[in-house]
Design a protein around this motif. Sequence first.
Motif, PDB file in Angstrom:
ATOM      1  N   PRO A 119      -3.234  20.607 -43.023  1.00  0.00           N
ATOM      2  CA  PRO A 119      -2.958  20.652 -41.587  1.00  0.00           C
ATOM      3  C   PRO A 119      -1.694  21.481 -41.337  1.00  0.00           C
ATOM      4  CG  PRO A 119      -3.463  18.414 -42.274  1.00  0.00           C
ATOM      5  CD  PRO A 119      -3.340  19.242 -43.526  1.00  0.00           C
ATOM      6  N   SER A 120      -1.745  22.399 -40.372  1.00  0.00           N
ATOM      7  CA  SER A 120      -0.625  23.334 -40.145  1.00  0.00           C
ATOM      8  C   SER A 120       0.708  22.626 -40.007  1.00  0.00           C
ATOM      9  CB  SER A 120      -0.888  24.186 -38.903  1.00  0.00           C
ATOM     10  OG  SER A 120      -1.848  25.157 -39.204  1.00  0.00           O
ATOM     11  N   GLU A 121       0.701  21.464 -39.342  1.00  0.00           N
ATOM     12  CA  GLU A 121       1.968  20.773 -39.111  1.00  0.00           C
ATOM     13  C   GLU A 121       2.597  20.231 -40.400  1.00  0.00           C
ATOM     14  OE1 GLU A 121      -0.987  19.887 -37.839  1.00  0.00           O
ATOM     15  OE2 GLU A 121      -1.318  17.742 -38.118  1.00  0.00           O
ATOM     16  N   HIS A 122       1.825  20.184 -41.491  1.00  0.00           N
ATOM     17  CA  HIS A 122       2.351  19.672 -42.761  1.00  0.00           C
ATOM     18  C   HIS A 122       2.532  20.764 -43.829  1.00  0.00           C
ATOM     19  CE1 HIS A 122       2.109  15.589 -41.383  1.00  0.00           C
ATOM     20  NE2 HIS A 122       0.819  15.719 -41.102  1.00  0.00           N
ATOM     21  N   LEU A 123       2.217  22.018 -43.499  1.00  0.00           N
ATOM     22  CA  LEU A 123       2.266  23.088 -44.500  1.00  0.00           C
ATOM     23  C   LEU A 123       3.630  23.206 -45.157  1.00  0.00           C
ATOM     24  CD1 LEU A 123       0.921  25.546 -45.901  1.00  0.00           C
ATOM     25  CD2 LEU A 123       1.871  26.922 -44.052  1.00  0.00           C
ATOM     26  N   PHE A 124       4.680  23.307 -44.377  1.00  0.00           N
ATOM     27  CA  PHE A 124       5.996  23.539 -44.962  1.00  0.00           C
ATOM     28  C   PHE A 124       6.562  22.282 -45.624  1.00  0.00           C
ATOM     29  CE2 PHE A 124       5.446  27.025 -41.964  1.00  0.00           C
ATOM     30  CZ  PHE A 124       5.589  28.069 -42.859  1.00  0.00           C
ATOM     31  N   GLU A 125       6.051  21.112 -45.226  1.00  0.00           N
ATOM     32  CA  GLU A 125       6.418  19.874 -45.904  1.00  0.00           C
ATOM     33  C   GLU A 125       5.845  19.887 -47.333  1.00  0.00           C
ATOM     34  OE1 GLU A 125       6.413  15.151 -44.692  1.00  0.00           O
ATOM     35  OE2 GLU A 125       5.294  16.567 -43.468  1.00  0.00           O
ATOM     36  N   VAL A 126       4.607  20.364 -47.465  1.00  0.00           N
ATOM     37  CA  VAL A 126       3.989  20.483 -48.792  1.00  0.00           C
ATOM     38  C   VAL A 126       4.764  21.496 -49.634  1.00  0.00           C
ATOM     39  CG1 VAL A 126       1.909  21.206 -50.043  1.00  0.00           C
ATOM     40  CG2 VAL A 126       1.701  19.759 -48.015  1.00  0.00           C
ATOM     41  N   VAL A 127       5.151  22.621 -49.038  1.00  0.00           N
ATOM     42  CA  VAL A 127       5.934  23.644 -49.744  1.00  0.00           C
ATOM     43  C   VAL A 127       7.225  23.030 -50.285  1.00  0.00           C
ATOM     44  CG1 VAL A 127       7.283  25.768 -49.425  1.00  0.00           C
ATOM     45  CG2 VAL A 127       4.975  25.598 -48.471  1.00  0.00           C
TER      46      VAL A 127
ATOM     47  N   SER B 242      -9.593  27.302 -38.516  1.00  0.00           N
ATOM     48  CA  SER B 242     -10.365  26.374 -39.327  1.00  0.00           C
ATOM     49  C   SER B 242     -11.366  25.652 -38.434  1.00  0.00           C
ATOM     50  CB  SER B 242      -9.428  25.351 -39.989  1.00  0.00           C
ATOM     51  OG  SER B 242     -10.169  24.283 -40.553  1.00  0.00           O
ATOM     52  N   GLN B 243     -12.617  25.591 -38.898  1.00  0.00           N
ATOM     53  CA  GLN B 243     -13.635  24.870 -38.119  1.00  0.00           C
ATOM     54  C   GLN B 243     -13.365  23.371 -38.116  1.00  0.00           C
ATOM     55  OE1 GLN B 243     -17.376  26.034 -39.793  1.00  0.00           O
ATOM     56  NE2 GLN B 243     -17.476  27.921 -38.585  1.00  0.00           N
ATOM     57  N   LYS B 244     -12.849  22.844 -39.247  1.00  0.00           N
ATOM     58  CA  LYS B 244     -12.584  21.411 -39.356  1.00  0.00           C
ATOM     59  C   LYS B 244     -11.312  21.002 -38.618  1.00  0.00           C
ATOM     60  CE  LYS B 244     -14.427  20.117 -43.879  1.00  0.00           C
ATOM     61  NZ  LYS B 244     -14.010  19.733 -45.220  1.00  0.00           N
ATOM     62  N   LEU B 245     -10.232  21.754 -38.835  1.00  0.00           N
ATOM     63  CA  LEU B 245      -8.916  21.329 -38.367  1.00  0.00           C
ATOM     64  C   LEU B 245      -8.423  22.057 -37.123  1.00  0.00           C
ATOM     65  CD1 LEU B 245      -7.177  21.288 -41.889  1.00  0.00           C
ATOM     66  CD2 LEU B 245      -8.070  19.322 -40.631  1.00  0.00           C
ATOM     67  N   GLY B 246      -9.095  23.124 -36.743  1.00  0.00           N
ATOM     68  CA  GLY B 246      -8.580  23.958 -35.657  1.00  0.00           C
ATOM     69  C   GLY B 246      -7.628  24.994 -36.221  1.00  0.00           C
ATOM     70  N   LYS B 247      -6.489  24.536 -36.715  1.00  0.00           N
ATOM     71  CA  LYS B 247      -5.521  25.394 -37.407  1.00  0.00           C
ATOM     72  C   LYS B 247      -5.223  24.765 -38.757  1.00  0.00           C
ATOM     73  CE  LYS B 247      -4.584  28.239 -33.957  1.00  0.00           C
ATOM     74  NZ  LYS B 247      -4.771  29.665 -34.026  1.00  0.00           N
ATOM     75  N   LYS B 248      -5.093  25.610 -39.768  1.00  0.00           N
ATOM     76  CA  LYS B 248      -4.824  25.088 -41.100  1.00  0.00           C
ATOM     77  C   LYS B 248      -3.821  25.973 -41.821  1.00  0.00           C
ATOM     78  CE  LYS B 248      -8.232  27.624 -43.803  1.00  0.00           C
ATOM     79  NZ  LYS B 248      -9.258  27.555 -44.816  1.00  0.00           N
TER      80      LYS B 248
END
Length: 152
Positions: A22-30, A50-56
């Motif tokens: 999920p885009s809002e968690h990308l930099f947290e994962v990084v 993303s078809q599932k998430l909208g933005k990924k």
Amino acid sequence: MTSKKELLVAALENGTVIDHIPSEHLFEVVSLLGLDSCSNSITIGFNLESQKLGKKGIIKIANRYFHKEEIDRIALVAPNVILSMIRNFRVVEKIKIELPGELVGIAKCPNPKCITNNEPMKTHFKVVNKEEGVVKCLYCERVFDKENLIIR
């Protein structure tokens, strides 16, 4: 008329692709994986359609594979991501990450009186609800949402 699509990123010869973040968690994962100080070649895609998430988000890391503890950290902030291991430009393993049944040593107990915050020992949580991310500390027996945990 045909539309021409081009890849913006080169294929990965060896390494790991973390997809459907999920885009809002990308930099947290990084940050959790310490990729900001990693010397490997890394490609990060942010706010991709993303078809599932909208933005990924997507992360491609050359010549690096992750251990179970690192994968459990990812599951805490972004469950349901897809992890693909690449060798010689081929996907050799593809797994959907889920929150495991137990978390050992990867998060701090939010209870300041818990013995794990006062003695040199690993924390141990049992996941009581995977869908909502609810965990129970096996030492102080308090129940927390995963958002209240501090991931180590």
